[in-house]
Motif scaffolding. Structure first.
Motif, PDB file in Angstrom:
ATOM      1  N   PRO A  76       0.779  -1.300   0.045  1.00 23.75           N
ATOM      2  CA  PRO A  76       0.016  -0.197   0.117  1.00 23.75           C
ATOM      3  C   PRO A  76       0.884   1.194   0.116  1.00 23.75           C
ATOM      4  CG  PRO A  76       0.080  -0.965   2.413  1.00 23.75           C
ATOM      5  CD  PRO A  76       0.772  -1.889   1.418  1.00 23.75           C
ATOM      6  N   PHE A  77       0.429   2.138  -0.971  1.00 25.76           N
ATOM      7  CA  PHE A  77       0.995   3.366  -0.848  1.00 25.76           C
ATOM      8  C   PHE A  77      -0.289   4.337  -0.389  1.00 25.76           C
ATOM      9  CE2 PHE A  77       5.155   4.414  -3.385  1.00 25.76           C
ATOM     10  CZ  PHE A  77       5.736   3.214  -2.947  1.00 25.76           C
ATOM     11  N   ALA A  78       0.074   5.631  -0.044  1.00 26.31           N
ATOM     12  CA  ALA A  78      -1.229   6.796   0.167  1.00 26.31           C
ATOM     13  C   ALA A  78      -0.886   7.677  -0.597  1.00 26.31           C
ATOM     14  CB  ALA A  78      -1.126   6.796   1.490  1.00 26.31           C
ATOM     15  N   SER A  79      -1.984   8.591  -0.849  1.00 29.47           N
ATOM     16  CA  SER A  79      -1.754  10.042  -1.470  1.00 29.47           C
ATOM     17  C   SER A  79      -2.406  11.112  -0.538  1.00 29.47           C
ATOM     18  CB  SER A  79      -2.645   9.958  -2.829  1.00 29.47           C
ATOM     19  OG  SER A  79      -2.446  11.079  -3.609  1.00 29.47           O
ATOM     20  N   ILE A  80      -1.710  12.193  -0.280  1.00 26.17           N
ATOM     21  CA  ILE A  80      -2.403  12.912   0.425  1.00 26.17           C
ATOM     22  C   ILE A  80      -2.070  14.436  -0.242  1.00 26.17           C
ATOM     23  CG2 ILE A  80      -2.098  14.513   2.733  1.00 26.17           C
ATOM     24  CD1 ILE A  80      -0.992  11.860   3.687  1.00 26.17           C
ATOM     25  N   ASP A  81      -3.321  15.249  -0.591  1.00 28.58           N
ATOM     26  CA  ASP A  81      -3.030  16.361  -1.077  1.00 28.58           C
ATOM     27  C   ASP A  81      -2.149  17.428  -0.350  1.00 28.58           C
ATOM     28  OD1 ASP A  81      -3.743  19.044  -2.322  1.00 28.58           O
ATOM     29  OD2 ASP A  81      -5.694  18.451  -2.821  1.00 28.58           O
ATOM     30  N   PRO A  82      -1.071  18.027  -0.870  1.00 24.11           N
ATOM     31  CA  PRO A  82      -0.377  18.973  -0.189  1.00 24.11           C
ATOM     32  C   PRO A  82      -1.046  20.212   0.470  1.00 24.11           C
ATOM     33  CG  PRO A  82       0.768  18.150  -2.114  1.00 24.11           C
ATOM     34  CD  PRO A  82      -0.758  17.601  -2.233  1.00 24.11           C
ATOM     35  N   HIS A  83      -2.085  20.534   0.018  1.00 17.86           N
ATOM     36  CA  HIS A  83      -2.935  21.620   0.262  1.00 17.86           C
ATOM     37  C   HIS A  83      -3.707  21.410   1.682  1.00 17.86           C
ATOM     38  CE1 HIS A  83      -2.959  22.310  -4.302  1.00 17.86           C
ATOM     39  NE2 HIS A  83      -2.881  23.620  -3.848  1.00 17.86           N
ATOM     40  N   LYS A  84      -3.476  20.179   2.238  1.00 21.16           N
ATOM     41  CA  LYS A  84      -4.025  19.879   3.348  1.00 21.16           C
ATOM     42  C   LYS A  84      -3.216  20.347   4.514  1.00 21.16           C
ATOM     43  CE  LYS A  84      -7.228  16.418   1.765  1.00 21.16           C
ATOM     44  NZ  LYS A  84      -7.704  15.158   1.496  1.00 21.16           N
ATOM     45  N   GLY A  85      -2.168  20.900   4.375  1.00 14.13           N
ATOM     46  CA  GLY A  85      -1.288  21.337   5.523  1.00 14.13           C
ATOM     47  C   GLY A  85      -0.949  20.450   6.494  1.00 14.13           C
ATOM     48  N   ARG A  86      -1.058  20.839   7.593  1.00 14.90           N
ATOM     49  CA  ARG A  86      -0.544  20.128   8.845  1.00 14.90           C
ATOM     50  C   ARG A  86      -1.586  18.937   9.174  1.00 14.90           C
ATOM     51  NH1 ARG A  86       0.319  24.986  13.246  1.00 14.90           N
ATOM     52  NH2 ARG A  86       2.062  25.895  12.533  1.00 14.90           N
ATOM     53  N   ALA A  87      -2.759  18.934   8.656  1.00  9.18           N
ATOM     54  CA  ALA A  87      -3.700  17.941   8.889  1.00  9.18           C
ATOM     55  C   ALA A  87      -3.138  16.708   7.802  1.00  9.18           C
ATOM     56  CB  ALA A  87      -4.951  18.162   8.301  1.00  9.18           C
ATOM     57  N   GLY A  88      -2.444  17.058   6.780  1.00  7.22           N
ATOM     58  CA  GLY A  88      -1.981  16.107   5.968  1.00  7.22           C
ATOM     59  C   GLY A  88      -0.668  15.475   6.400  1.00  7.22           C
ATOM     60  N   VAL A  89       0.185  16.169   7.105  1.00  6.68           N
ATOM     61  CA  VAL A  89       1.329  15.585   7.980  1.00  6.68           C
ATOM     62  C   VAL A  89       0.846  14.651   8.725  1.00  6.68           C
ATOM     63  CG1 VAL A  89       3.265  16.293   9.198  1.00  6.68           C
ATOM     64  CG2 VAL A  89       2.634  17.795   7.285  1.00  6.68           C
ATOM     65  N   ARG A  90       0.064  15.098   9.652  1.00  8.12           N
ATOM     66  CA  ARG A  90      -0.577  14.156  10.613  1.00  8.12           C
ATOM     67  C   ARG A  90      -1.094  12.826  10.133  1.00  8.12           C
ATOM     68  NH1 ARG A  90      -2.229  19.028  12.694  1.00  8.12           N
ATOM     69  NH2 ARG A  90      -4.793  18.522  11.885  1.00  8.12           N
ATOM     70  N   GLU A  91      -1.675  13.030   8.915  1.00  9.37           N
ATOM     71  CA  GLU A  91      -2.309  11.889   8.393  1.00  9.37           C
ATOM     72  C   GLU A  91      -1.226  10.984   7.820  1.00  9.37           C
ATOM     73  OE1 GLU A  91      -5.202  10.385   4.707  1.00  9.37           O
ATOM     74  OE2 GLU A  91      -4.684  12.424   4.847  1.00  9.37           O
ATOM     75  N   ALA A  92      -0.186  11.408   7.304  1.00 12.13           N
ATOM     76  CA  ALA A  92       0.861  10.921   6.520  1.00 12.13           C
ATOM     77  C   ALA A  92       1.773   9.945   8.002  1.00 12.13           C
ATOM     78  CB  ALA A  92       2.116  11.436   6.185  1.00 12.13           C
ATOM     79  N   ARG A  93       1.864  10.733   8.908  1.00 12.20           N
ATOM     80  CA  ARG A  93       2.500   9.766  10.087  1.00 12.20           C
ATOM     81  C   ARG A  93       1.550   8.681  10.537  1.00 12.20           C
ATOM     82  NH1 ARG A  93       7.047  12.224  11.600  1.00 12.20           N
ATOM     83  NH2 ARG A  93       7.385  14.477  11.032  1.00 12.20           N
ATOM     84  N   ARG A  94       0.419   9.025  10.655  1.00 13.00           N
ATOM     85  CA  ARG A  94      -0.502   7.895  11.055  1.00 13.00           C
ATOM     86  C   ARG A  94      -0.775   6.995  10.123  1.00 13.00           C
ATOM     87  NH1 ARG A  94      -5.889   7.562  10.121  1.00 13.00           N
ATOM     88  NH2 ARG A  94      -6.163   9.717   9.482  1.00 13.00           N
ATOM     89  N   LEU A  95      -0.839   7.117   8.760  1.00 17.26           N
ATOM     90  CA  LEU A  95      -0.838   5.965   7.802  1.00 17.26           C
ATOM     91  C   LEU A  95       0.247   5.269   7.872  1.00 17.26           C
ATOM     92  CD1 LEU A  95      -2.329   8.371   4.823  1.00 17.26           C
ATOM     93  CD2 LEU A  95      -3.381   6.108   6.098  1.00 17.26           C
ATOM     94  N   VAL A  96       1.545   5.546   8.278  1.00 21.37           N
ATOM     95  CA  VAL A  96       2.711   4.661   8.102  1.00 21.37           C
ATOM     96  C   VAL A  96       2.734   4.130   9.475  1.00 21.37           C
ATOM     97  CG1 VAL A  96       5.346   4.564   8.202  1.00 21.37           C
ATOM     98  CG2 VAL A  96       3.992   6.172   6.423  1.00 21.37           C
TER      99      VAL A  96
END
Length: 290
Positions: free
Chosen positions: A95-115
């Motif tokens: 699995p890879f994920a995709s996060i819209d960079p426009h989501k800012g800090r919320a996207g960063v938190r999501e990336a850490r949680r997904l990994v």
């Protein structure tokens, strides 16, 4: 995953539909992509069907969607769903994920949680579809997190079939997918593993320059039949980049069967073929240790 039993690792496949039938893109953009690839009528396989397809062929596949909610207004397929579905087929799916960079800090938190919680092993960016330039500082906190997590970032490069033929290209700007824009990312995040996806028309030479200059930049060969590869791409794959070129199909619009049949006719050295088809990806993804 038993890498030794695999014949190949496809690093570029798309989850196009969710369990509840939600498509990854709007009908207009999906239709344009299908027309571009002459793939009208192709089914949108579920992740379970993708697993069966690759298991039958003794291959593994990296699976992702594209989160482009900011630019398109179309909700993504949840990263969590993709990760959980791949985990149920961990013998063949990564699995890879995709996060819209426009989501800012919320996207960063999501990336850490997904990994850390879902076992995601990399991230997909499509700058043209997502409406951002890879060197935009807006995306840098997300890159920083991905670099710290030690997983690769895969960037679409070159022209895209998404939006092709639609008035105004569906609002998609090709300039964002110039691989030279990713060179800045490779400089500013020197430990980030980067994959430049596709033969990067019309910037093939730029992609080769970045991959030969930056030690952690790779190239995947998805989205094109190998019989159409530019000659300089084949030459570099055989020589300077033999450890940094990766098999990718772009399934389901291009099947691994079609890609591999055309690859068999390409002038690739026998000792290089297994590197491109499996070994390079296995090391990059942490599936096979040096």
């Amino acid at each position: 995953m038993d890498v030794s039993s695999l014949t190949a690792i496809d690093v570029h496949t798309h989850a196009e539909i969710s369990k509840d039938g939600h498509a990854s893109l709007s009908p207009e953009l999906l239709g344009a992509s299908a027309a571009y690839f002459k793939a009208h009528g192709h089914r949108q396989p579920t992740i379970e069907e993708m697993a069966a397809h690759y298991r039958e062929r003794r291959m593994a596949a990296v699976v992702f969607t594209v989160d482009a909610e900011h630019a398109t207004g179309h909700p993504r397929i949840p990263n969590e769903e993709i990760a959980e579905s791949c985990a149920a087929h961990a013998d063949v799916l990564v699995p890879f994920a995709s996060i819209d960079p426009h989501k800012g800090r919320a996207g960063v938190r999501e990336a850490r949680r997904l990994v850390t919680e879902y076992g995601v092993r990399g991230f997909k960016f499509h700058p043209s579809l997502q409406g951002f330039s890879p060197d935009d500082r807006m995306a840098y906190p997300l890159y920083e997190a991905i670099e710290e997590l030690g997983v690769p970032a895969l960037f679409h490069t070159g022209q895209t079939g998404i939006g092709a033929g639609v008035p105004g290209g569906g609002g998609i700007r090709l300039k964002h997918s110039d691989p030279m824009l990713v060179d800045d990312v490779a400089v500013d995040f020197p430990e980030l593993r980067i994959i430049l996806a596709h033969p990067s028309f019309p910037w093939q030479d730029e992609a080769l320059a970045v991959a030969t200059h930056k030690p952690h930049v790779y190239i995947d060969l998805s989205g094109w039949s190998p019989k159409y590869f530019p000659p300089q791409l084949v030459r570099y794959a055989n020589t300077l980049l033999k450890d940094k070129v990766l098999f990718g199909s772009d399934y389901p619009v291009i099947t691994p069967d079609r890609w591999l049949a055309d690859f068999a006719g390409l002038d690739i050295k026998p000792e290089v073929r297994p590197r491109i088809l499996k070994d390079n990806a296995a090391r990059l993804l942490g599936l096979l240790k040096d």
